[in-house]
Scaffold this motif. Structure first.
Motif, PDB file in Angstrom:
ATOM      1  N   THR A  43       0.842  -1.206   0.000  1.00  0.00           N
ATOM      2  CA  THR A  43       0.000   0.000   0.000  1.00  0.00           C
ATOM      3  C   THR A  43       0.871   1.249   0.000  1.00  0.00           C
ATOM      4  OG1 THR A  43      -1.714  -1.154   1.254  1.00  0.00           O
ATOM      5  CG2 THR A  43      -1.798   1.248   1.262  1.00  0.00           C
ATOM      6  N   ILE A  52       2.432  -4.132  -5.317  1.00  0.00           N
ATOM      7  CA  ILE A  52       1.522  -3.121  -4.790  1.00  0.00           C
ATOM      8  C   ILE A  52       0.079  -3.488  -5.133  1.00  0.00           C
ATOM      9  CG2 ILE A  52       0.814  -0.696  -4.962  1.00  0.00           C
ATOM     10  CD1 ILE A  52       3.830  -0.113  -5.538  1.00  0.00           C
ATOM     11  N   GLU A  53      -0.778  -3.450  -4.110  1.00  0.00           N
ATOM     12  CA  GLU A  53      -2.191  -3.776  -4.274  1.00  0.00           C
ATOM     13  C   GLU A  53      -3.079  -2.542  -4.212  1.00  0.00           C
ATOM     14  OE1 GLU A  53      -2.825  -6.479  -1.036  1.00  0.00           O
ATOM     15  OE2 GLU A  53      -1.914  -8.160  -2.107  1.00  0.00           O
ATOM     16  N   SER A  54      -2.589  -1.491  -3.542  1.00  0.00           N
ATOM     17  CA  SER A  54      -3.421  -0.314  -3.302  1.00  0.00           C
ATOM     18  C   SER A  54      -2.572   0.956  -3.393  1.00  0.00           C
ATOM     19  CB  SER A  54      -4.038  -0.417  -1.902  1.00  0.00           C
ATOM     20  OG  SER A  54      -4.702   0.762  -1.543  1.00  0.00           O
ATOM     21  N   ILE A  55      -3.131   1.966  -4.058  1.00  0.00           N
ATOM     22  CA  ILE A  55      -2.445   3.255  -4.150  1.00  0.00           C
ATOM     23  C   ILE A  55      -3.469   4.382  -4.037  1.00  0.00           C
ATOM     24  CG2 ILE A  55      -2.538   3.418  -6.676  1.00  0.00           C
ATOM     25  CD1 ILE A  55       0.351   4.613  -6.506  1.00  0.00           C
ATOM     26  N   CYS A  58       2.964   1.871 -15.257  1.00  0.00           N
ATOM     27  CA  CYS A  58       2.354   0.696 -14.621  1.00  0.00           C
ATOM     28  C   CYS A  58       2.838  -0.634 -15.209  1.00  0.00           C
ATOM     29  CB  CYS A  58       0.839   0.796 -14.698  1.00  0.00           C
ATOM     30  SG  CYS A  58       0.185   0.937 -16.371  1.00  0.00           S
ATOM     31  N   LEU A  78       2.890  -4.053 -13.105  1.00  0.00           N
ATOM     32  CA  LEU A  78       2.193  -3.718 -11.864  1.00  0.00           C
ATOM     33  C   LEU A  78       0.941  -4.593 -11.834  1.00  0.00           C
ATOM     34  CD1 LEU A  78       2.168  -1.923  -9.368  1.00  0.00           C
ATOM     35  CD2 LEU A  78       1.096  -0.144 -10.735  1.00  0.00           C
ATOM     36  N   LEU A  91      -2.193  -4.378  -8.624  1.00  0.00           N
ATOM     37  CA  LEU A  91      -2.867  -3.137  -8.234  1.00  0.00           C
ATOM     38  C   LEU A  91      -4.366  -3.239  -8.538  1.00  0.00           C
ATOM     39  CD1 LEU A  91      -2.788  -0.321  -7.063  1.00  0.00           C
ATOM     40  CD2 LEU A  91      -2.197   0.541  -9.332  1.00  0.00           C
ATOM     41  N   ASN A  92      -5.162  -3.329  -7.470  1.00  0.00           N
ATOM     42  CA  ASN A  92      -6.603  -3.492  -7.609  1.00  0.00           C
ATOM     43  C   ASN A  92      -7.410  -2.427  -6.890  1.00  0.00           C
ATOM     44  OD1 ASN A  92      -6.352  -5.922  -9.103  1.00  0.00           O
ATOM     45  ND2 ASN A  92      -5.879  -6.979  -7.203  1.00  0.00           N
ATOM     46  N   ILE A  97      -7.675   1.519  -6.123  1.00  0.00           N
ATOM     47  CA  ILE A  97      -7.204   2.820  -6.579  1.00  0.00           C
ATOM     48  C   ILE A  97      -8.056   3.901  -5.932  1.00  0.00           C
ATOM     49  CG2 ILE A  97      -6.797   4.283  -8.594  1.00  0.00           C
ATOM     50  CD1 ILE A  97      -7.182   1.500 -10.199  1.00  0.00           C
ATOM     51  N   ALA A 148      -7.766  -1.625 -13.105  1.00  0.00           N
ATOM     52  CA  ALA A 148      -7.435  -2.506 -11.989  1.00  0.00           C
ATOM     53  C   ALA A 148      -7.179  -3.914 -12.527  1.00  0.00           C
ATOM     54  CB  ALA A 148      -8.566  -2.518 -10.967  1.00  0.00           C
TER      55      ALA A 148
END
Length: 154
Positions: free
Chosen positions: A48, A70-73, A87, A90, A93-94, A96, A131
């Motif tokens: 995160t 990274i899963e969250s930004i 990205c 990446l 990343l799910n 956002i 995502a």
């Protein structure tokens, strides 16, 4: 040095959650963080990424998160540019979130980052990212450009 700005160039932590501050101090000088450099989070174990509420981040370079998990930004209010290929690899990343104060980017249906090139432009017309857990997506009619790697490995 001259304009007292800084870029995140690497992430060397075992923490899974990080908050990137508005500024860093080096000796007696303060430097405002304005960008994330190419490879800054390459193969990072961070899950995160968030930014301070007063973040001055303006740009994310290409390949900044290459191979990270990274899963969250959370995208701060002053970010105005994702460089092409930001990205790449990446794949996790799910989640956002984008500051509602950001005039350049927005989240669409909790799965797309959409953007526009200038504040004066009324409509979002760029699809910046999708995502990675999405199975199907209907691209909105107002999208005129799909950025590179938006749908990588879906």
């Amino acid at each position: 040095e001259e304009d007292k700005t800084a870029s995140v160039i690497g992430c060397y932590t075992n923490n899974t959650e990080i908050i990137i501050p508005r500024l860093i101090k080096q000796e007696s000088d303060e430097y405002i963080v304005t960008s994330i450099s190419k490879g800054a989070f390459k193969n990072s174990s961070v899950l995160t990424i968030q930014f301070s509420d007063d973040s001055e981040l303006k740009m994310i370079e290409s390949e900044s998160f290459d191979g990270s998990i990274i899963e969250s930004i959370t995208i701060p209010s002053k970010l105005k540019e994702f460089k092409e290929g930001w990205c790449i690899n990446l794949n996790n990343l799910n989640i956002i979130n984008i500051s509602p104060m950001n005039p350049y980017f927005s989240v669409y249906e909790d799965k797309l980052i959409i953007g526009k090139k200038s504040i004066e432009q009324q409509n979002y017309d760029h699809l910046v990212f999708c995502a990675r857990n999405v199975k199907t997506v209907k691209i909105p009619k107002f999208i005129k450009h799909i950025c590179s790697y938006s749908f990588e490995k879906l």
